[in-house]
Design a protein around this motif. Sequence first.
Motif, PDB file in Angstrom:
ATOM      1  N   TRP A 170     -16.693  -0.957   1.810  1.00  0.00           N
ATOM      2  CA  TRP A 170     -16.851  -0.047   0.671  1.00  0.00           C
ATOM      3  C   TRP A 170     -15.753  -0.255  -0.356  1.00  0.00           C
ATOM      4  O   TRP A 170     -16.006  -0.318  -1.565  1.00  0.00           O
ATOM      5  CB  TRP A 170     -16.820   1.406   1.167  1.00  0.00           C
ATOM      6  N   ALA A 171     -14.504  -0.395   0.122  1.00  0.00           N
ATOM      7  CA  ALA A 171     -13.377  -0.510  -0.794  1.00  0.00           C
ATOM      8  C   ALA A 171     -13.445  -1.802  -1.606  1.00  0.00           C
ATOM      9  O   ALA A 171     -13.092  -1.829  -2.786  1.00  0.00           O
ATOM     10  CB  ALA A 171     -12.068  -0.445  -0.012  1.00  0.00           C
TER      11      ALA A 171
ATOM     12  N   PRO B  52      -6.452   2.734   3.936  1.00  0.00           N
ATOM     13  CA  PRO B  52      -7.062   4.037   4.199  1.00  0.00           C
ATOM     14  C   PRO B  52      -6.150   4.986   4.969  1.00  0.00           C
ATOM     15  O   PRO B  52      -5.291   4.557   5.741  1.00  0.00           O
ATOM     16  CB  PRO B  52      -8.288   3.683   5.043  1.00  0.00           C
ATOM     17  N   GLU B  53      -6.347   6.274   4.747  1.00  0.00           N
ATOM     18  CA  GLU B  53      -5.810   7.320   5.606  1.00  0.00           C
ATOM     19  C   GLU B  53      -6.953   7.782   6.514  1.00  0.00           C
ATOM     20  O   GLU B  53      -8.128   7.489   6.267  1.00  0.00           O
ATOM     21  CB  GLU B  53      -5.281   8.481   4.763  1.00  0.00           C
TER      22      GLU B  53
ATOM     23  N   HIS C  36       0.815  -1.214   0.000  1.00  0.00           N
ATOM     24  CA  HIS C  36       0.000   0.000   0.000  1.00  0.00           C
ATOM     25  C   HIS C  36       0.850   1.266   0.000  1.00  0.00           C
ATOM     26  O   HIS C  36       0.400   2.323  -0.453  1.00  0.00           O
ATOM     27  CB  HIS C  36      -0.953   0.005   1.196  1.00  0.00           C
TER      28      HIS C  36
ATOM     29  N   TRP D 202     -15.060   1.059   5.862  1.00  0.00           N
ATOM     30  CA  TRP D 202     -14.203   1.414   4.732  1.00  0.00           C
ATOM     31  C   TRP D 202     -13.824   0.177   3.932  1.00  0.00           C
ATOM     32  O   TRP D 202     -13.844   0.192   2.695  1.00  0.00           O
ATOM     33  CB  TRP D 202     -12.930   2.102   5.221  1.00  0.00           C
TER      34      TRP D 202
ATOM     35  N   ALA E 121      -8.345  10.588   6.878  1.00  0.00           N
ATOM     36  CA  ALA E 121      -9.343  11.428   6.197  1.00  0.00           C
ATOM     37  C   ALA E 121     -10.342  10.601   5.393  1.00  0.00           C
ATOM     38  O   ALA E 121     -11.427  11.088   5.057  1.00  0.00           O
ATOM     39  CB  ALA E 121      -8.639  12.421   5.280  1.00  0.00           C
ATOM     40  N   ASP E 122      -9.991   9.342   5.093  1.00  0.00           N
ATOM     41  CA  ASP E 122     -10.889   8.494   4.313  1.00  0.00           C
ATOM     42  C   ASP E 122     -11.989   7.867   5.154  1.00  0.00           C
ATOM     43  O   ASP E 122     -12.936   7.300   4.596  1.00  0.00           O
ATOM     44  CB  ASP E 122     -10.104   7.358   3.640  1.00  0.00           C
ATOM     45  N   LEU E 123     -11.861   7.933   6.482  1.00  0.00           N
ATOM     46  CA  LEU E 123     -12.708   7.106   7.346  1.00  0.00           C
ATOM     47  C   LEU E 123     -13.959   7.805   7.851  1.00  0.00           C
ATOM     48  O   LEU E 123     -14.936   7.141   8.214  1.00  0.00           O
ATOM     49  CB  LEU E 123     -11.885   6.608   8.545  1.00  0.00           C
TER      50      LEU E 123
ATOM     51  N   THR F  64      -0.978   9.199  -5.477  1.00  0.00           N
ATOM     52  CA  THR F  64      -1.132  10.556  -4.953  1.00  0.00           C
ATOM     53  C   THR F  64       0.139  11.385  -4.977  1.00  0.00           C
ATOM     54  O   THR F  64       0.098  12.576  -4.691  1.00  0.00           O
ATOM     55  CB  THR F  64      -1.649  10.509  -3.497  1.00  0.00           C
TER      56      THR F  64
ATOM     57  N   ARG G  67       0.036   4.073  -2.720  1.00  0.00           N
ATOM     58  CA  ARG G  67      -0.321   5.422  -2.288  1.00  0.00           C
ATOM     59  C   ARG G  67       0.587   6.458  -2.947  1.00  0.00           C
ATOM     60  O   ARG G  67       0.130   7.505  -3.392  1.00  0.00           O
ATOM     61  CB  ARG G  67      -0.234   5.502  -0.760  1.00  0.00           C
TER      62      ARG G  67
END
Length: 466
Positions: free
Chosen positions: A260-261, A237-238, A26, A257, A240-242, A34, A30
């Motif tokens: 959803w992912a 996830p970070e 990951h 999460w 801010a994603d949660l 990004t 990431r």
Amino acid sequence: MEKAPLRGELLVLDESHWVADPDRGHHWARLLLTGEYREMHLISAAEAHPLLAPLVDDAGSVDVVTHQRLSRLDVLRAPVRTTGVRPQTLVVAFSRKTVYAVAAELDRHRPGRVGVLYGALPPATRREVIERFTAGELDVLVTTDVIGHGINVPATTVLFAETTKFDGTELRPLRSWEAAQIAGRAGRYGLTGHGTVGVLTGVRGLKPSTALVSLGAEVARGDRASDLPRRAPRLRPELADLGALEAVDLPEALVRWQAWARAATRDEAMTPDDVTSLVLRVQALLPLLRGPLGAAGDLHTVWRLVSLPIDYDPPRRTRWLVLARAALRHAAGLPVAPELVLPDVPVGGSVEEYEQAAAAARDAQTLLRQFPGVAGLDDDDAAWVEEECAEAISELLPDAIAVSRSAACAECGTAIAPWFSTCRPCSAPRGRGPGRDTGREAARGGRRGPRSGSRQGRRPTRSGRG
């Protein structure tokens, strides 16, 4: 990789096929998704192109360049016995115990000219061992697959003492891409002439596969595609994603999460990480927040603690919890004993004891970079302890290799496989006969203990570390 910045002019990213690794992939994903860079150079196995292409399809242009190996790599027709190992040889095994057993067997024929290299050694010790091999002070280096991770040394030959490894779940044969990464260390362009790869025989219990080594050499030469696992790049996830508002929300938010992912990436080139370890870390911290530490356990602090890159697999799980609790106590203004965070340097310890202390110091460095001042310490204090342990290990390694019992029962001296400590008769719960006692005493008499040093286990003071 974990320390790479998210923006800059040029990013050169080696070993990019690790984007599919279940534990660390990951971080690659990431950064590729990004990271803000004017230009990226991704270096990977050719088979990883389908994994990487979707992650950079928004780039202005993508150029694919295929490189061929610049030096020959031949396969030895016959196995090499321990008496026939030549200088500039890497010998590969896949556990600490086996590395020492093989090194002890080779040291009998090249006393003081055999070194060891494996993941538990502190980085400073690894660098010193590599430098000694490069300078010709060591003829042979017995190493784990750590040698395959971007380490280039002037080795003309790579010999596999075994071709199976325990991967954390099962004992299995090497995959061809793993064998290729290791075999490719022989004959590096610009360091030596052409390279050779083969198998080592003569160590009891080890039966390397010549066919697997030959296949690895073909992959390393580019003559055959590897069996790189067909995994998708990882996504984690970070905070801010949660959408979590408080620390207590994190377990449910992480599970939500992941659900959803999984749905969102079903038809995409990504796969979500298993966030179970993050959930378990949060659940371990929440009980601590019900008392005086609650005021220190805000959402961002808890997330920083559960995201610390400190091993959470048993038995290291307790170490992470001790460090996390120390950080919370410090944030709450409560005293923290320094020895809970940073161990003293062992006095007269064994190589393994110094390795454990160095690992604990590295964990402390990880914590103190994020939470400086815990127990009145900073990451320089932890670095000092690790350096002291590394120096001690460097002093002890030659004797540790020489006194290792190469594939021999610790009780009677009978030859056994290196991953066992005693033979079947000695481990059986039955009475001892006179002959067995005599054998044990003879075995004990022939062993030398590790050299005890005068190194002092003093903790560094804030005013100096002399």
